[in-house]
Design a protein around this motif. Structure first.
Motif, PDB file in Angstrom:
ATOM      1  N   ARG A  82       0.817  -1.131  -0.117  1.00 13.46           N
ATOM      2  CA  ARG A  82      -0.037  -0.052  -0.157  1.00 13.46           C
ATOM      3  C   ARG A  82       0.964   1.159   0.024  1.00 13.46           C
ATOM      4  NH1 ARG A  82      -3.578  -0.757   5.094  1.00 13.46           N
ATOM      5  NH2 ARG A  82      -4.002   1.579   4.655  1.00 13.46           N
ATOM      6  N   ILE A  83       0.988   1.847  -1.094  1.00 19.74           N
ATOM      7  CA  ILE A  83       1.764   3.231  -1.320  1.00 19.74           C
ATOM      8  C   ILE A  83       0.887   4.382  -1.198  1.00 19.74           C
ATOM      9  CG2 ILE A  83       3.458   4.313  -2.551  1.00 19.74           C
ATOM     10  CD1 ILE A  83       3.846   1.095  -1.984  1.00 19.74           C
ATOM     11  N   VAL A  84       1.208   5.180  -0.158  1.00 16.13           N
ATOM     12  CA  VAL A  84       0.209   6.448   0.232  1.00 16.13           C
ATOM     13  C   VAL A  84       1.110   7.563  -0.181  1.00 16.13           C
ATOM     14  CG1 VAL A  84      -0.896   7.666   1.871  1.00 16.13           C
ATOM     15  CG2 VAL A  84      -1.070   5.465   2.000  1.00 16.13           C
TER      16      VAL A  84
ATOM     17  N   GLU B 279      -4.024   6.519  -2.382  1.00 13.11           N
ATOM     18  CA  GLU B 279      -3.173   5.176  -1.975  1.00 13.11           C
ATOM     19  C   GLU B 279      -3.272   4.382  -3.055  1.00 13.11           C
ATOM     20  OE1 GLU B 279      -4.233   1.544   0.744  1.00 13.11           O
ATOM     21  OE2 GLU B 279      -4.584   3.571   1.757  1.00 13.11           O
ATOM     22  N   THR B 280      -2.122   3.788  -3.401  1.00 10.83           N
ATOM     23  CA  THR B 280      -2.248   2.606  -4.561  1.00 10.83           C
ATOM     24  C   THR B 280      -1.952   1.369  -3.817  1.00 10.83           C
ATOM     25  OG1 THR B 280      -1.287   4.587  -6.140  1.00 10.83           O
ATOM     26  CG2 THR B 280      -1.031   2.274  -6.699  1.00 10.83           C
ATOM     27  N   VAL B 281      -2.799   0.613  -4.301  1.00 14.96           N
ATOM     28  CA  VAL B 281      -2.503  -0.911  -3.531  1.00 14.96           C
ATOM     29  C   VAL B 281      -2.034  -1.545  -4.879  1.00 14.96           C
ATOM     30  CG1 VAL B 281      -3.987  -2.677  -2.611  1.00 14.96           C
ATOM     31  CG2 VAL B 281      -4.480  -0.341  -2.134  1.00 14.96           C
ATOM     32  N   ILE B 282      -1.012  -2.267  -4.294  1.00 16.72           N
ATOM     33  CA  ILE B 282      -0.193  -3.112  -5.511  1.00 16.72           C
ATOM     34  C   ILE B 282      -0.658  -4.571  -4.989  1.00 16.72           C
ATOM     35  CG2 ILE B 282       1.970  -3.908  -6.405  1.00 16.72           C
ATOM     36  CD1 ILE B 282       2.994  -0.981  -6.107  1.00 16.72           C
TER      37      ILE B 282
ATOM     38  N   VAL C 198       0.193  -7.869 -17.151  1.00 18.58           N
ATOM     39  CA  VAL C 198       0.655  -6.619 -17.484  1.00 18.58           C
ATOM     40  C   VAL C 198       0.784  -5.674 -16.053  1.00 18.58           C
ATOM     41  CG1 VAL C 198      -0.083  -4.267 -18.349  1.00 18.58           C
ATOM     42  CG2 VAL C 198      -0.651  -6.151 -19.657  1.00 18.58           C
ATOM     43  N   VAL C 199       1.981  -5.059 -15.938  1.00 19.77           N
ATOM     44  CA  VAL C 199       2.458  -4.173 -14.598  1.00 19.77           C
ATOM     45  C   VAL C 199       1.186  -3.536 -14.069  1.00 19.77           C
ATOM     46  CG1 VAL C 199       3.843  -2.722 -13.345  1.00 19.77           C
ATOM     47  CG2 VAL C 199       4.837  -4.699 -14.839  1.00 19.77           C
ATOM     48  N   THR C 200       0.531  -2.655 -15.021  1.00 15.93           N
ATOM     49  CA  THR C 200      -0.416  -1.688 -14.425  1.00 15.93           C
ATOM     50  C   THR C 200      -1.972  -2.342 -14.271  1.00 15.93           C
ATOM     51  OG1 THR C 200      -1.123  -1.495 -16.892  1.00 15.93           O
ATOM     52  CG2 THR C 200       0.451   0.132 -16.238  1.00 15.93           C
ATOM     53  N   ASN C 201      -1.962  -3.618 -14.603  1.00 13.49           N
ATOM     54  CA  ASN C 201      -3.022  -4.361 -13.878  1.00 13.49           C
ATOM     55  C   ASN C 201      -2.959  -4.841 -12.322  1.00 13.49           C
ATOM     56  OD1 ASN C 201      -4.260  -4.037 -16.397  1.00 13.49           O
ATOM     57  ND2 ASN C 201      -3.738  -6.004 -17.224  1.00 13.49           N
ATOM     58  N   SER C 202      -1.719  -4.610 -12.155  1.00 15.60           N
ATOM     59  CA  SER C 202      -1.660  -5.368 -10.665  1.00 15.60           C
ATOM     60  C   SER C 202      -1.841  -4.274  -9.672  1.00 15.60           C
ATOM     61  CB  SER C 202      -0.141  -5.673 -10.635  1.00 15.60           C
ATOM     62  OG  SER C 202       0.914  -4.736 -10.632  1.00 15.60           O
ATOM     63  N   TYR C 203      -2.302  -2.787 -10.043  1.00 14.96           N
ATOM     64  CA  TYR C 203      -2.497  -2.217  -8.797  1.00 14.96           C
ATOM     65  C   TYR C 203      -3.850  -1.253  -9.402  1.00 14.96           C
ATOM     66  CZ  TYR C 203       0.495   0.896 -12.002  1.00 14.96           C
ATOM     67  OH  TYR C 203       0.790   1.636 -12.978  1.00 14.96           O
ATOM     68  N   SER C 204      -4.155  -0.655  -8.068  1.00 17.04           N
ATOM     69  CA  SER C 204      -5.513   0.271  -8.276  1.00 17.04           C
ATOM     70  C   SER C 204      -5.314   1.161  -7.549  1.00 17.04           C
ATOM     71  CB  SER C 204      -6.566  -0.341  -7.923  1.00 17.04           C
ATOM     72  OG  SER C 204      -6.672  -1.008  -6.719  1.00 17.04           O
ATOM     73  N   ARG C 205      -5.865   2.569  -7.677  1.00 15.25           N
ATOM     74  CA  ARG C 205      -5.740   3.657  -6.840  1.00 15.25           C
ATOM     75  C   ARG C 205      -7.118   3.876  -5.845  1.00 15.25           C
ATOM     76  NH1 ARG C 205      -2.848   8.218  -8.635  1.00 15.25           N
ATOM     77  NH2 ARG C 205      -4.816   9.510  -8.833  1.00 15.25           N
ATOM     78  N   LYS C 206      -6.793   4.274  -4.699  1.00 11.37           N
ATOM     79  CA  LYS C 206      -8.140   4.672  -3.712  1.00 11.37           C
ATOM     80  C   LYS C 206      -7.955   5.831  -2.795  1.00 11.37           C
ATOM     81  CE  LYS C 206      -8.699   1.311  -0.663  1.00 11.37           C
ATOM     82  NZ  LYS C 206      -8.262   2.017   0.647  1.00 11.37           N
ATOM     83  N   GLU C 207      -8.855   5.938  -1.956  1.00  9.21           N
ATOM     84  CA  GLU C 207      -8.718   6.880  -0.986  1.00  9.21           C
ATOM     85  C   GLU C 207      -7.579   6.697  -0.171  1.00  9.21           C
ATOM     86  OE1 GLU C 207      -9.599  10.974   0.322  1.00  9.21           O
ATOM     87  OE2 GLU C 207     -10.417   9.922  -1.363  1.00  9.21           O
TER      88      GLU C 207
ATOM     89  N   VAL D 195     -11.528  26.292  -0.069  1.00  7.06           N
ATOM     90  CA  VAL D 195     -12.233  25.150   0.134  1.00  7.06           C
ATOM     91  C   VAL D 195     -12.295  24.223  -1.361  1.00  7.06           C
ATOM     92  CG1 VAL D 195     -14.123  23.459   0.709  1.00  7.06           C
ATOM     93  CG2 VAL D 195     -13.472  25.673   2.223  1.00  7.06           C
ATOM     94  N   LEU D 196     -11.847  22.984  -1.257  1.00  6.90           N
ATOM     95  CA  LEU D 196     -11.717  22.333  -2.721  1.00  6.90           C
ATOM     96  C   LEU D 196     -12.225  21.031  -2.491  1.00  6.90           C
ATOM     97  CD1 LEU D 196     -10.497  22.249  -5.671  1.00  6.90           C
ATOM     98  CD2 LEU D 196      -8.597  20.894  -4.548  1.00  6.90           C
ATOM     99  N   TYR D 197     -13.161  20.564  -3.513  1.00  8.24           N
ATOM    100  CA  TYR D 197     -13.915  19.187  -3.348  1.00  8.24           C
ATOM    101  C   TYR D 197     -13.206  18.401  -4.736  1.00  8.24           C
ATOM    102  CZ  TYR D 197     -17.109  15.313  -4.507  1.00  8.24           C
ATOM    103  OH  TYR D 197     -17.606  14.330  -4.711  1.00  8.24           O
ATOM    104  N   LYS D 198     -12.347  17.351  -4.395  1.00  7.07           N
ATOM    105  CA  LYS D 198     -11.670  16.736  -5.641  1.00  7.07           C
ATOM    106  C   LYS D 198     -11.712  15.168  -5.142  1.00  7.07           C
ATOM    107  CE  LYS D 198      -7.451  17.210  -8.391  1.00  7.07           C
ATOM    108  NZ  LYS D 198      -6.230  18.212  -8.476  1.00  7.07           N
ATOM    109  N   PRO D 199     -12.607  14.606  -5.867  1.00  7.62           N
ATOM    110  CA  PRO D 199     -12.508  13.056  -5.853  1.00  7.62           C
ATOM    111  C   PRO D 199     -11.512  12.494  -6.655  1.00  7.62           C
ATOM    112  CG  PRO D 199     -14.623  14.023  -6.377  1.00  7.62           C
ATOM    113  CD  PRO D 199     -13.757  15.028  -6.466  1.00  7.62           C
ATOM    114  N   ILE D 200     -10.903  11.352  -6.161  1.00  3.74           N
ATOM    115  CA  ILE D 200      -9.750  10.691  -6.870  1.00  3.74           C
ATOM    116  C   ILE D 200     -10.187  10.419  -8.242  1.00  3.74           C
ATOM    117  CG2 ILE D 200      -8.507   8.888  -6.897  1.00  3.74           C
ATOM    118  CD1 ILE D 200      -7.989   8.780  -4.099  1.00  3.74           C
ATOM    119  N   ASP D 201      -9.152  10.661  -9.185  1.00  5.92           N
ATOM    120  CA  ASP D 201      -9.503  10.353 -10.610  1.00  5.92           C
ATOM    121  C   ASP D 201     -10.761  10.964 -11.150  1.00  5.92           C
ATOM    122  OD1 ASP D 201      -6.733   9.329 -10.501  1.00  5.92           O
ATOM    123  OD2 ASP D 201      -7.686   7.176  -9.933  1.00  5.92           O
TER     124      ASP D 201
END
Length: 696
Positions: free
Chosen positions: A365-367, A377-380, A397-406, A541-547
């Motif tokens: 888990r990379i934060v 946070e990227t979960v590999i 494929v390397v990019t299929n091994s991880y996903s991004r989240k809050e 104040v900023l509202y910014k969801p991931i991706d």
């Protein structure tokens, strides 16, 4: 008697029927015309280069010298900005004001593809030349192009400057009488788009041929000119022939040279520097990515924590703040300082962790943290990742091994935690420039921004920046206070006083607080000397969801103008200023960011600023913006409203080591007091860039 406009359709048809050899689109880049942009010599064509192609051009045509920059923003849109030196006119009649400098004029062009070339049909485009200024070369045109073997045939119909010969009746005049006469002059104080002139007045048919010779570097051009040059701004120019000829020599992928002979009596020459914003890159001497061993370490007891942190920093550019090992996962928080490409950075981080951790650790888990705040946070999936980097499967494929989240780090039992408090410092370079000044055509200022601060905790800090001028000619300003008088507060037009008073100045000194209020919600507050010209307090104040393709921010500020003769004193002028800003990446325009800000400006005028930015594969960003407010063009003055252009360039395009910073080169044709925003010390959308990357 003038030819009927039906001749245009006949000519286009004739140019497209003789494709007996089959359709073979050209693989080469198209050459620039004298005014900048793809074309023949004086006349534009329908051709477009590939997206990302950029050309910096200089052309000497006796009465005129033209500097231009042209970029293919999209496959269907080309944009050109230009400065023209009119050698037969002085900048002004007052030698104390502008000396013997000749007249300078700026212009903006745009061309849009309407139809792609096919085997039997020509390419079709429409364009607008010098549409947002004093209109010395203001024109509209519709052009068609068809290639047959080494020959590229072009035909066009021009209005305005391109149609002054009037060799054909205006087809729109037959539809409505108002198209028969073109309004003279320009509206407001210049700088406006005069839509009421488009496709009006006399029209001319023009055309030409470009021939690719058997010698690969050489191309020849023949052009029939639609202009008679009788009403040219440089004076009536004698036209002994309506035909122009030119030769273009391609010295390299980066350089073109051209010679031309125009109007039967005038020689010209030019040079074009070309670069592809998509493919430009710099050789890197980065360390090789870590090799994941076939047999990983036995267990976490054998983990060399110090070496792992060192490898993360040196090999993956990841500065560790803290980490925790628990159950079958590791959580690592830190900042990426070297690799702006997210996928490159994550693969390097994953390789380092896989080379140090046992197979029993199933998740990495990379934060990523910015300014002390967890961003993403990227979960590999360790097993999938290791198989992909070892190439154990053809489908892995390397990019299929991880996903991004809050990020979820608030309750982690950190094994190692590095303090975010204490002193810090920074050093950046800056470059400011203006064009078309009476004293000198080009004025510049460059140097260092030396920053320092104290971080009390992850939320609160005190920051300051000193501006050190190292290279400048701003001290050549003949006049400090701008002589333009109106009822508008002088919120920006004292710029000469601010930039020329000292080589070392205090750019800012302020206290800053920021925090994450809730998932996707961020806030900041600041107070002090906020920028070169203003001190005060404010917040955002900023509202910014991931991706997410959309973020929304609200800022409000109460400011007072700084005294340009003192580092700490203030003038009496004060105001409230703030905006609601929408940051949108439209799905139908790849790699673009549209920022729309609505609110009140420093001069208390109200309106909207729209900023359009296009990113290319290299990371280079080309942008333009305009502010339209309730201030009249008469009150605003020359230029009618605030507008500008910029190029943002990643630093690592110039370095042998990967880096994450970037520099910005601005071009602001006329900067006055309307539509001026506060330069806040920090923008939350920039601070949270990693949540929805655009610049990286």
């Amino acid at each position: 008697m003038k030819k009927s406009y039906i001749a245009v359709l006949v000519s286009v048809y004739c140019a497209s029927v003789a494709a007996e050899q089959g359709f073979e689109p050209s693989a080469k880049s198209y050459s620039q015309m004298n005014h900048g942009g793809v074309g023949l010599i004086q006349m534009p064509t329908s051709r477009h280069n590939e997206s990302g192609k950029f050309s910096l051009n200089y052309q000497d045509s006796q009465e005129y010298r033209l500097w231009s920059a042209s970029v293919q923003l999209f496959p269907w849109m080309e944009a050109t900005v230009r400065y023209t030196d009119v050698r037969t006119k002085l900048y002004s009649d007052d030698p104390d004001f502008s000396g013997d400098q000749t007249y300078k004029d700026k212009g903006i062009d745009a061309k849009f593809r309407l139809w792609q070339e096919s085997e039997f049909l020509p390419e079709l485009s429409a364009g607008f030349r010098d549409f947002g200024g004093t209109g010395l070369f203001e024109s509209e045109y519709i052009a068609a192009s068809k290639r047959i073997g080494p020959f590229d045939f072009h035909i066009g119909l021009g209005w305005g400057y391109l149609g002054s010969k009037g060799n054909i009746s205006n087809p729109f005049c037959d539809l409505k009488d108002s198209f028969c006469v073109r309004p003279r002059g320009f509206s407001g104080s210049g700088g406006k788009v005069d839509y009421q002139k488009f496709f009006k007045g006399t029209a001319s048919l023009y055309g030409g041929i470009e021939y690719q010779t058997p010698w690969d570097p050489l191309r020849l051009k023949l052009e029939y000119d639609g202009n008679n040059y009788v009403n040219d701004f440089a004076g009536a120019l004698v036209q002994d022939s309506a035909y122009n000829i030119a030769a273009v020599y391609t010295y390299s992928d980066a350089l073109d040279f051209n010679l031309n002979y125009m109007r039967g009596n005038t020689f010209g020459f030019g040079v074009n520097y070309k670069v592809d914003f998509n493919s430009v890159k710099q050789l890197k001497l980065d360390p090789a990515p870590k090799v994941v061993p076939v047999v990983q370490v036995a267990n976490t007891d054998n983990l060399d924590r110090t070496q792992m942190n060192r490898d993360l920093y040196l090999n993956a550019g990841f500065m560790v703040i803290n980490y925790a090992l628990k159950d079958n996962e590791i959580v690592v928080t830190g900042r990426q300082i070297s690799y702006r490409d997210e996928h490159v950075a994550l693969e390097r981080i994953g390789r380092v962790l896989a080379s140090h951790l046992p197979a029993e650790v199933k998740r990495y888990r990379i934060v990523e943290v910015e300014a002390g705040l967890p961003q993403v946070e990227t979960v590999i999936d360790a097993e999938k990742f290791v198989k992909a980097v070892r190439k154990e499967s053809l489908t892995a494929v390397v990019t299929n091994s991880y996903s991004r989240k809050e990020p979820e780090v608030s309750n982690e039992p950190w094994a190692v935690e590095l303090s975010e408090s204490g002193f810090g410092y920074s050093a950046d370079i800056f470059w400011s420039q203006t064009f078309g000044n009476p004293e000198r055509f080009y004025m510049y200022q460059g140097g260092l921004l030396l920053g320092a601060g104290y971080q009390f905790n992850n939320n609160f800090s005190v920051q300051t920046t000193a501006k050190v001028d190292l290279l400048t000619n701003f001290d050549d300003f003949n006049f400090t206070v701008d002589a333009f008088n109106n009822n508008v507060p002088r919120v920006r037009t004292y710029i000469r006083e601010y930039v020329s008073r000292s080589d070392v100045t205090m750019e800012n000194l302020y206290g800053h607080w920021k925090d994450e209020l809730a998932d996707n919600w961020y806030a900041q507050a600041y107070g002090g000397y906020l920028e070169t010209m203003y001190a005060g307090v404010g917040g955002e104040v900023l509202y910014k969801p991931i991706d997410s393709s959309l973020a929304i921010g609200v800022d409000l500020n109460y400011v007072r103008q700084r005294d340009y003769d003192s580092e700490v004193a203030l003038f009496d002028y004060k105001t409230m200023t703030g905006h609601v800003s929408f940051y949108w990446e439209p799905f139908f325009l790849k790699d673009t960011l549209v920022t729309t800000s609505v609110g009140q400006y420093l001069a208390k005028d109200k309106g909207v600023t729209v900023d359009f930015a296009k990113r290319f594969d290299s990371g280079i960003v080309v942008g333009a913006y305009a502010a339209i407010t309730d201030m009249s063009s008469d009150d605003y003055g020359e230029g009618s409203f605030t507008k500008g252009f910029y190029v943002s360039i990643p630093f690592d395009l110039f370095s042998l080591k990967s880096a994450t910073g970037r520099g910005r080169i601005p071009w602001i044709p006329i900067a006055r007091d309307g539509g001026q925003m506060l330069n806040r010390p920090m923008n939350l959308n920039d601070l949270t860039e990693v949540r929805s990357p655009f610049l990286r």
